[in-house]
Scaffold this motif. Structure first.
Motif, PDB file in Angstrom:
ATOM      1  N   LEU A  74       0.819  -1.208   0.000  1.00  0.00           N
ATOM      2  CA  LEU A  74       0.000   0.000   0.000  1.00  0.00           C
ATOM      3  C   LEU A  74       0.859   1.266   0.000  1.00  0.00           C
ATOM      4  O   LEU A  74       0.552   2.237  -0.698  1.00  0.00           O
ATOM      5  CB  LEU A  74      -0.925   0.002   1.215  1.00  0.00           C
ATOM      6  N   ALA A  75       1.940   1.253   0.781  1.00  0.00           N
ATOM      7  CA  ALA A  75       2.829   2.419   0.839  1.00  0.00           C
ATOM      8  C   ALA A  75       3.476   2.674  -0.512  1.00  0.00           C
ATOM      9  O   ALA A  75       3.568   3.825  -0.973  1.00  0.00           O
ATOM     10  CB  ALA A  75       3.895   2.210   1.911  1.00  0.00           C
ATOM     11  N   LEU A  76       3.904   1.613  -1.183  1.00  0.00           N
ATOM     12  CA  LEU A  76       4.521   1.774  -2.503  1.00  0.00           C
ATOM     13  C   LEU A  76       3.513   2.298  -3.519  1.00  0.00           C
ATOM     14  O   LEU A  76       3.857   3.122  -4.381  1.00  0.00           O
ATOM     15  CB  LEU A  76       5.114   0.441  -2.969  1.00  0.00           C
ATOM     16  N   ILE A  77       2.276   1.833  -3.428  1.00  0.00           N
ATOM     17  CA  ILE A  77       1.233   2.324  -4.342  1.00  0.00           C
ATOM     18  C   ILE A  77       1.039   3.825  -4.156  1.00  0.00           C
ATOM     19  O   ILE A  77       0.998   4.593  -5.124  1.00  0.00           O
ATOM     20  CB  ILE A  77      -0.094   1.573  -4.111  1.00  0.00           C
ATOM     21  N   VAL A  78       0.923   4.261  -2.895  1.00  0.00           N
ATOM     22  CA  VAL A  78       0.713   5.687  -2.609  1.00  0.00           C
ATOM     23  C   VAL A  78       1.893   6.513  -3.107  1.00  0.00           C
ATOM     24  O   VAL A  78       1.719   7.559  -3.752  1.00  0.00           O
ATOM     25  CB  VAL A  78       0.499   5.911  -1.097  1.00  0.00           C
ATOM     26  N   LEU A  79       3.107   6.054  -2.838  1.00  0.00           N
ATOM     27  CA  LEU A  79       4.296   6.811  -3.232  1.00  0.00           C
ATOM     28  C   LEU A  79       4.456   6.875  -4.748  1.00  0.00           C
ATOM     29  O   LEU A  79       4.745   7.939  -5.312  1.00  0.00           O
ATOM     30  CB  LEU A  79       5.552   6.192  -2.608  1.00  0.00           C
ATOM     31  N   VAL A  80       4.272   5.749  -5.419  1.00  0.00           N
ATOM     32  CA  VAL A  80       4.433   5.718  -6.879  1.00  0.00           C
ATOM     33  C   VAL A  80       3.400   6.603  -7.557  1.00  0.00           C
ATOM     34  O   VAL A  80       3.723   7.428  -8.421  1.00  0.00           O
ATOM     35  CB  VAL A  80       4.343   4.266  -7.402  1.00  0.00           C
ATOM     36  N   VAL A  81       2.134   6.451  -7.165  1.00  0.00           N
ATOM     37  CA  VAL A  81       1.070   7.269  -7.764  1.00  0.00           C
ATOM     38  C   VAL A  81       1.287   8.741  -7.431  1.00  0.00           C
ATOM     39  O   VAL A  81       1.123   9.615  -8.294  1.00  0.00           O
ATOM     40  CB  VAL A  81      -0.317   6.801  -7.274  1.00  0.00           C
ATOM     41  N   GLY A  82       1.660   9.028  -6.185  1.00  0.00           N
ATOM     42  CA  GLY A  82       1.901  10.411  -5.784  1.00  0.00           C
ATOM     43  C   GLY A  82       3.030  11.053  -6.568  1.00  0.00           C
ATOM     44  O   GLY A  82       2.934  12.220  -6.977  1.00  0.00           O
ATOM     45  N   LEU A  83       4.117  10.309  -6.796  1.00  0.00           N
ATOM     46  CA  LEU A  83       5.246  10.844  -7.551  1.00  0.00           C
ATOM     47  C   LEU A  83       4.906  11.018  -9.027  1.00  0.00           C
ATOM     48  O   LEU A  83       5.319  12.001  -9.665  1.00  0.00           O
ATOM     49  CB  LEU A  83       6.470   9.933  -7.399  1.00  0.00           C
ATOM     50  N   LEU A  84       4.159  10.079  -9.592  1.00  0.00           N
ATOM     51  CA  LEU A  84       3.762  10.189 -10.994  1.00  0.00           C
ATOM     52  C   LEU A  84       2.845  11.386 -11.230  1.00  0.00           C
ATOM     53  O   LEU A  84       2.881  12.009 -12.298  1.00  0.00           O
ATOM     54  CB  LEU A  84       3.066   8.901 -11.453  1.00  0.00           C
ATOM     55  N   CYS A  85       2.032  11.700 -10.224  1.00  0.00           N
ATOM     56  CA  CYS A  85       1.083  12.819 -10.343  1.00  0.00           C
ATOM     57  C   CYS A  85       1.538  14.023  -9.529  1.00  0.00           C
ATOM     58  O   CYS A  85       0.715  14.848  -9.123  1.00  0.00           O
ATOM     59  CB  CYS A  85      -0.306  12.370  -9.878  1.00  0.00           C
ATOM     60  N   TYR A  86       2.835  14.132  -9.304  1.00  0.00           N
ATOM     61  CA  TYR A  86       3.358  15.180  -8.427  1.00  0.00           C
ATOM     62  C   TYR A  86       2.994  16.584  -8.892  1.00  0.00           C
ATOM     63  O   TYR A  86       2.518  17.413  -8.097  1.00  0.00           O
ATOM     64  CB  TYR A  86       4.881  15.048  -8.313  1.00  0.00           C
ATOM     65  N   ARG A  87       3.203  16.883 -10.163  1.00  0.00           N
ATOM     66  CA  ARG A  87       2.961  18.244 -10.660  1.00  0.00           C
ATOM     67  C   ARG A  87       1.505  18.687 -10.503  1.00  0.00           C
ATOM     68  O   ARG A  87       1.236  19.744  -9.939  1.00  0.00           O
ATOM     69  CB  ARG A  87       3.408  18.364 -12.119  1.00  0.00           C
ATOM     70  N   PRO A  88       0.533  17.888 -10.994  1.00  0.00           N
ATOM     71  CA  PRO A  88      -0.861  18.315 -10.796  1.00  0.00           C
ATOM     72  C   PRO A  88      -1.285  18.344  -9.329  1.00  0.00           C
ATOM     73  O   PRO A  88      -2.070  19.208  -8.929  1.00  0.00           O
ATOM     74  CB  PRO A  88      -1.669  17.276 -11.596  1.00  0.00           C
ATOM     75  N   LEU A  89      -0.758  17.425  -8.527  1.00  0.00           N
ATOM     76  CA  LEU A  89      -1.077  17.437  -7.091  1.00  0.00           C
ATOM     77  C   LEU A  89      -0.527  18.698  -6.425  1.00  0.00           C
ATOM     78  O   LEU A  89      -1.197  19.311  -5.586  1.00  0.00           O
ATOM     79  CB  LEU A  89      -0.507  16.193  -6.403  1.00  0.00           C
ATOM     80  N   ARG A  90       0.681  19.089  -6.812  1.00  0.00           N
ATOM     81  CA  ARG A  90       1.274  20.307  -6.253  1.00  0.00           C
ATOM     82  C   ARG A  90       0.453  21.534  -6.636  1.00  0.00           C
ATOM     83  O   ARG A  90       0.174  22.398  -5.792  1.00  0.00           O
ATOM     84  CB  ARG A  90       2.702  20.464  -6.776  1.00  0.00           C
ATOM     85  N   HIS A  91       0.051  21.591  -7.889  1.00  0.00           N
ATOM     86  CA  HIS A  91      -0.767  22.712  -8.355  1.00  0.00           C
ATOM     87  C   HIS A  91      -2.108  22.736  -7.633  1.00  0.00           C
ATOM     88  O   HIS A  91      -2.568  23.784  -7.175  1.00  0.00           O
ATOM     89  CB  HIS A  91      -0.973  22.599  -9.867  1.00  0.00           C
ATOM     90  N   PHE A  92      -2.715  21.562  -7.500  1.00  0.00           N
ATOM     91  CA  PHE A  92      -4.020  21.444  -6.846  1.00  0.00           C
ATOM     92  C   PHE A  92      -3.947  21.860  -5.376  1.00  0.00           C
ATOM     93  O   PHE A  92      -4.836  22.556  -4.876  1.00  0.00           O
ATOM     94  CB  PHE A  92      -4.507  19.998  -6.957  1.00  0.00           C
ATOM     95  N   ALA A  93      -2.890  21.455  -4.693  1.00  0.00           N
ATOM     96  CA  ALA A  93      -2.793  21.705  -3.248  1.00  0.00           C
ATOM     97  C   ALA A  93      -2.353  23.127  -2.930  1.00  0.00           C
ATOM     98  O   ALA A  93      -2.878  23.751  -2.004  1.00  0.00           O
ATOM     99  CB  ALA A  93      -1.828  20.701  -2.611  1.00  0.00           C
ATOM    100  N   PHE A  94      -1.384  23.644  -3.678  1.00  0.00           N
ATOM    101  CA  PHE A  94      -0.791  24.930  -3.332  1.00  0.00           C
ATOM    102  C   PHE A  94      -1.446  26.120  -4.037  1.00  0.00           C
ATOM    103  O   PHE A  94      -1.246  27.261  -3.608  1.00  0.00           O
ATOM    104  CB  PHE A  94       0.707  24.911  -3.644  1.00  0.00           C
ATOM    105  N   ASP A  95      -2.189  25.867  -5.106  1.00  0.00           N
ATOM    106  CA  ASP A  95      -2.830  26.975  -5.822  1.00  0.00           C
ATOM    107  C   ASP A  95      -4.170  26.498  -6.381  1.00  0.00           C
ATOM    108  O   ASP A  95      -4.378  26.460  -7.594  1.00  0.00           O
ATOM    109  CB  ASP A  95      -1.915  27.468  -6.942  1.00  0.00           C
ATOM    110  N   TYR A  96      -5.068  26.158  -5.475  1.00  0.00           N
ATOM    111  CA  TYR A  96      -6.344  25.552  -5.873  1.00  0.00           C
ATOM    112  C   TYR A  96      -7.188  26.488  -6.730  1.00  0.00           C
ATOM    113  O   TYR A  96      -7.854  26.045  -7.666  1.00  0.00           O
ATOM    114  CB  TYR A  96      -7.127  25.144  -4.621  1.00  0.00           C
TER     115      TYR A  96
END
Length: 261
Positions: free
Chosen positions: A134-156
């Motif tokens: 489960l931890a690897l799934i979260v980390l891999v998906v999070g890293l693959l989607c890092y840019r949109p997640l960063r944009h979504f979280a920091f500049d919604y």
């Protein structure tokens, strides 16, 4: 200390959970959704109790409940002004369901204590495998989607207009958050999950200047806190969750002093 298999399992699981919580926690705090992490901890209690009632692993029940709840509450909370009342109502129902499922499953008090406060020293090899996957799934998906997640979280405010699939990113973020809450319960229990998700990230955001620096510091604070807590717990026979709470709170208060200095 490390010659014992239960301590080896504890360090492996604790390290992975600290890394995942530190990574996802930065986006949770940046998106101002710490309240949802706290609510999911109570929903996770109901899910773990349901898992015991069904004869499953508590982690499976917690995953089901937190993922369903995070996507539902997250969407409703974003859309409605009365999100605080909604969350309070859901929390009350979750706690009630958790108590009911525990009573119906006829488990003893130790089962409830393990769910609420964690039981990292009694984690089996099967539990370790579950957490690793489960931890690897979260980390891999999070890293693959890092840019949109960063944009979504920091500049919604701009993300909702500039990101093509902002709804999908939002759902993905909520699912990753729910999975982090579920696996983090293996260390600190459902009652204190929000500690590992919010405190290291909150402290890191006062020290880091870039998002990657914040993520790195958040992971570092989480890992240091978990490792120190495991060692102190082994020496003193005091629950790990107590030391994690004290250490992470101490790091956060130091960051406040540093910021104000």
């Amino acid at each position: 200390m490390l010659s014992y298999p239960f301590m080896q399992n504890a360090f492996v699981v604790g390290t992975l959970i600290a890394i995942v919580s530190g990574f996802i926690g930065v986006f949770v705090v940046a998106r101002h959704m710490s309240f949802l992490a706290h609510t999911l901890s109570e929903i996770g209690f109901a899910g773990a109790s349901f898992g015991l009632f069904m004869g499953w692993s508590p982690l499976i029940g917690m995953l089901i409940f937190t993922i369903l709840a995070s996507t539902t509450i997250g969407e409703l909370g974003m859309q409605e002004k009365r999100s605080e009342s909604l969350i309070s109502a859901v929390s009350a129902v979750a706690i009630g369901l958790g108590i009911a499922f525990l009573a119906l499953s006829q488990k003893n008090a130790s089962a409830a204590t393990s769910i609420l406060f964690g039981s990292i020293f009694s984690i089996s090899h099967a539990n370790v495998v579950q957490v690793v996957v489960l931890a690897l799934i979260v980390l891999v998906v999070g890293l693959l989607c890092y840019r949109p997640l960063r944009h979504f979280a920091f500049d919604y405010n701009t993300a909702i207009f500039s990101l093509k699939h902002v709804v999908l990113i939002e759902v993905l973020f909520l699912v990753l958050m729910a999975m982090t809450v579920a696996i983090s319960s293996q260390v600190v229990g459902s009652l204190l999950i929000f500690i590992l998700i919010t405190l290291p990230a909150s402290a890191a955001m006062r020290w880091g200047r870039t998002v990657w620096q914040m993520v790195g510091l958040s992971v570092l604070f989480g890992v240091v806190g978990v490792w120190a807590a495991l060692v102190l717990s082994y020496w003193t026979n005091v629950p790990v969750s107590f030391y994690i709470a004290i250490i992470e709170a101490g790091i956060y208060f130091i960051s406040l002093i540093k910021r104000d200095a």
